[in-house]
Design an enzyme around this catalytic site. Structure first.
Site, mmCIF file in Angstrom:
data_model
loop_
_atom_site.group_PDB
_atom_site.id
_atom_site.type_symbol
_atom_site.label_atom_id
_atom_site.label_comp_id
_atom_site.label_asym_id
_atom_site.label_seq_id
_atom_site.Cartn_x
_atom_site.Cartn_y
_atom_site.Cartn_z
ATOM 1 N N TRP A 136 0.727 -1.314 -0.039
ATOM 2 C CA TRP A 136 0.031 0.233 0.036
ATOM 3 C C TRP A 136 0.685 1.195 -0.203
ATOM 4 C CZ3 TRP A 136 -5.157 1.660 0.095
ATOM 5 C CH2 TRP A 136 -5.393 2.985 0.301
ATOM 6 N N MET A 137 0.339 2.277 -0.729
ATOM 7 C CA MET A 137 1.125 3.706 -0.703
ATOM 8 C C MET A 137 -0.329 4.511 -0.865
ATOM 9 S SD MET A 137 2.898 4.998 -4.133
ATOM 10 C CE MET A 137 3.209 6.353 -3.258
ATOM 11 N N ASN A 138 0.208 5.943 -0.054
ATOM 12 C CA ASN A 138 -0.810 6.896 -0.475
ATOM 13 C C ASN A 138 -0.336 8.113 -0.327
ATOM 14 O OD1 ASN A 138 -1.440 5.916 2.424
ATOM 15 N ND2 ASN A 138 -2.005 8.079 2.715
ATOM 16 N N ASP A 139 -0.473 9.152 0.391
ATOM 17 C CA ASP A 139 -0.022 10.470 0.085
ATOM 18 C C ASP A 139 1.327 10.831 -0.175
ATOM 19 O OD1 ASP A 139 -2.566 10.674 1.417
ATOM 20 O OD2 ASP A 139 -1.898 12.045 2.787
ATOM 21 N N GLN A 155 3.536 8.012 2.130
ATOM 22 C CA GLN A 155 2.808 7.150 2.985
ATOM 23 C C GLN A 155 2.856 5.735 2.521
ATOM 24 O OE1 GLN A 155 0.478 8.849 5.854
ATOM 25 N NE2 GLN A 155 2.687 9.176 5.710
ATOM 26 N N TRP A 198 2.398 10.152 9.815
ATOM 27 C CA TRP A 198 1.599 10.468 9.093
ATOM 28 C C TRP A 198 2.342 11.650 7.835
ATOM 29 C CZ3 TRP A 198 -3.879 10.678 11.485
ATOM 30 C CH2 TRP A 198 -4.550 9.432 11.836
ATOM 31 N N ARG A 262 -3.481 18.196 11.589
ATOM 32 C CA ARG A 262 -2.253 17.550 10.893
ATOM 33 C C ARG A 262 -1.899 18.181 9.221
ATOM 34 N NH1 ARG A 262 -7.184 14.539 10.773
ATOM 35 N NH2 ARG A 262 -8.300 14.252 8.636
ATOM 36 N N ASP A 263 -0.826 17.386 8.825
ATOM 37 C CA ASP A 263 -0.199 17.725 7.495
ATOM 38 C C ASP A 263 0.339 19.164 7.572
ATOM 39 O OD1 ASP A 263 -1.410 15.034 7.349
ATOM 40 O OD2 ASP A 263 -2.826 16.092 6.304
#
Length: 593
Positions: A136-139, A155, A198, A262-263
């Site tokens: 899995w990967m995301n941002d 991520q 995150w 966040r972020d």
């Protein structure tokens, strides 16, 4: 990557396909292609009108060597978009051709030539867009340029093809196309980030040292902001990162929920000598960006006023904030904008409520430290989007090597979690460009009672006066699988024509559990533009569309079961009642990165 230029042959050549076929043998010996399209190939149920034969029975494909190419505006899983994209090298285009109503012309994938193999479309794994080796990967996180290398963090779940155990994956490249995977950069091993390292950003300080700021989630789901620095600054690959002992540096302020903070953005330096960052948050249903200031990246002070806020937009994730020039085309370093420089600022937020990236353009007040949108009706969450398809959690960085700003985004999957587990990875080649002459809409006597085009209502199966017309990619022989990207023109009651562009993945696959959304948006055509253009990047399971040289983008994820390898075709089609003239068509075959 060699271009495959498609030209329509003359009427005389069309009258004798046997001559053309003989010529094809010579072309193939020179490592080119010649594809014959017999009349009977036109008999598809969806395109019953045989008038498409007026295009001619034979289409020539010739491979021409390309000596230089500059590719930007892509990288995805995470998707790279260069905000000022250099184009591909120019090449010969097809002759202007009248394109009959309800027509389709079929372009077969070329045969393998000597010494070359085509990428396998049976493997849905992308070739050109960035993707880790598995899982899995995301941002996208903290992209930067350091000592000759582009660094890309993301991520990542190192253990499975589903979300969880979120760490920072790390890869480097010298050209943003070929990537070398490195050790994990940050792992969830502290009480303040044990539930996930995150998203965050990287900032290059004036002395050249990089700093990472990221959000950690504790075992009580408390979101905090933390700092990491390289262990060895002499290592251009920055293989090892160290979390500072002062972590966590920031926790949610009063009025902000423990899970609504966040972020952090890339930091920017202002004339008062202080650095500032923006952090996504919400109060009730009001999405907002908080601003903190610091002199040392350890001690932080919350600014009283928000950078910006919009009621009803919900949580703002992955906030991005950067300047753009009003006088030039180069990108700008956020920390090197002079007070008297003619700039605007872009503010972007990813809305957790609908998983779309919205941006707006406006003015940043260095006195008030607040942002005001130029057009309140197109503010964050209300109007402009980077991409109108499968695209989220984008992040930009300034590339000093090319003086440009590059944008990355995450193209998430369209199939089920079970499918992701079977594949062993999740979220993560043809390059096609076609232009059509904008039809002379003023000469037609068209009733005003036209049904306005809504992409999701009928998709490419709609029928109108001008449209839908465009391209079918990853299409099976009988069109039972196809992904349509098309224009649709509608006459408004005020007498003006509206242009809509759509990407229809409703019939992209026979597989079950697939997202079949039809994405799209309306676009504004400049008064001097007499053409409509589509550029499609077809990278296995990604179909990425750029409209009018980039004024709108649409990303789709598709998983054909029949339209794979040599059974995957590209077609032109027109379902409208009026003819459309195609001006140019270029197809480039890309090699694996």
């Amino acid at each position: 990557m060699a271009p495959v230029i498609i030209s329509f042959v003359s009427d005389m050549e069309r009258q004798n396909c046997r001559v053309a076929e003989n010529e094809a043998g010579k072309v193939l010996e020179d490592e080119g292609y010649y594809v014959q399209i017999p009349d009977k190939k036109a008999d598809y149920a969806e395109f019953e009108n045989p008038e498409f034969r007026s295009l001619g029975n034979c289409i020539r494909f010739r491979s021409i060597f390309l000596t230089a190419i500059c590719i930007a505006l892509i990288m995805c899983l995470s998707l790279l978009i260069c905000l000022s994209q250099p184009g591909l090298a120019p090449s010969k285009s097809v002759k202007d051709t009248a394109w009959s109503k309800q027509s389709a012309s079929k372009f077969l994938m070329p045969s393998i030539i000597k010494g070359e193999s085509l990428p396998s479309f049976a493997d849905e794994r992308t070739s050109f867009h960035f993707q880790p080796e598995r899982n899995w990967m995301n941002d996208p996180n903290g992209p930067m340029f350091y000592k000759g290398y582009y660094h890309y963090f993301y991520q990542y779940n190192p253990d499975a093809a589903v979300w969880g155990n979120i760490t920072w994956g790390h890869s480097v490249s010298t050209d943003l196309i070929h990537w070398h995977h490195l050790e994990l950069a940050l792992v969830p091993d502290q009480w303040y980030d044990v539930e996930g390292v995150w998203s965050g950003s990287a900032t290059i300080l004036p002395d050249g040292k990089p700093v990472i700021l990221y959000t950690g989630s504790s075992n009580e789901s408390l979101q905090s902001q933390n700092k990491a620095v390289p262990e060895d600054l002499s290592d251009p690959l920055l293989r090892k990162w160290v979390k500072v002992s002062q972590n966590p540096m920031l926790v949610p302020p009063p009025g902000i929920g423990h899970t609504d903070f966040r972020d952090p953005t890339t930091a920017w330096l202002e004339s008062d000598g202080l650095w500032r960052i923006a952090i996504g948050a919400k109060e009730g249903t009001t999405g907002l960006a908080l601003v903190y200031k610091t002199s040392d990246f350890l001690n932080w002070t919350l600014q009283r006023s928000f950078l910006h806020q919009i009621a009803g937009t919900g949580m703002w994730e992955c906030v991005d904030f950067y300047p753009v020039s009003l006088t030039g085309t180069n990108g700008l370093d956020t920390s090197k904008v002079q007070g008297n420089q003619l700039v605007k600022h872009v503010l972007k937020a990813s809305l957790g409520s609908n998983k779309h990236d919205y941006y707006t353009i406006g003015t940043y007040s260095t006195d008030l430290k607040t942002f005001v949108a130029d057009d309140p009706t197109r503010d964050v969450g209300l109007g402009l989007r980077y991409d109108y398809g499968k695209f989220y959690a984008s992040k930009t960085f300034y590339d000093p090597a090319q003086e440009r700003r590059i944008l990355w985004g995450w193209a998430n999957e369209s199939d089920s979690q079970l499918d992701d587990i079977k594949k062993g990875w999740a979220s993560v080649q043809l390059d096609i460009e076609v232009t059509f002459k904008y039809p002379d809409v003023q000469t037609l006597d068209v009733p005003l009672e036209q049904k306005e085009c809504v992409c999701s209502q009928g998709g490419a199966a709609q029928r109108g006066v001008f449209g839908p017309f465009g391209l079918l990619v990853l299409a099976a022989d009988d069109l039972v699988e196809q992904t349509a990207v098309y224009f649709y023109l509608t006459l408004r009651p005020n007498g003006k024509w509206m242009t809509t562009v759509c990407s229809d993945q409703s019939r992209s696959s026979l597989a079950k559990g697939i997202d079949r959304t039809v994405y799209g948006t309306s676009i504004n055509i400049a008064p001097k533009e007499n053409f409509l253009s589509l550029r499609l990047i077809v990278d296995h399971s990604i179909v990425e569309t750029f409209v009018q040289q980039g004024i709108a983008c649409i990303t789709s994820r598709v998983y054909p079961t029949l339209a794979v390898e040599r059974d995957a075709h590209v077609l032109l089609f027109n379902n409208g009642s009026e003819s459309i003239a195609m001006h140019t068509l270029e197809i480039w075959q890309m090699s694996n990165a």
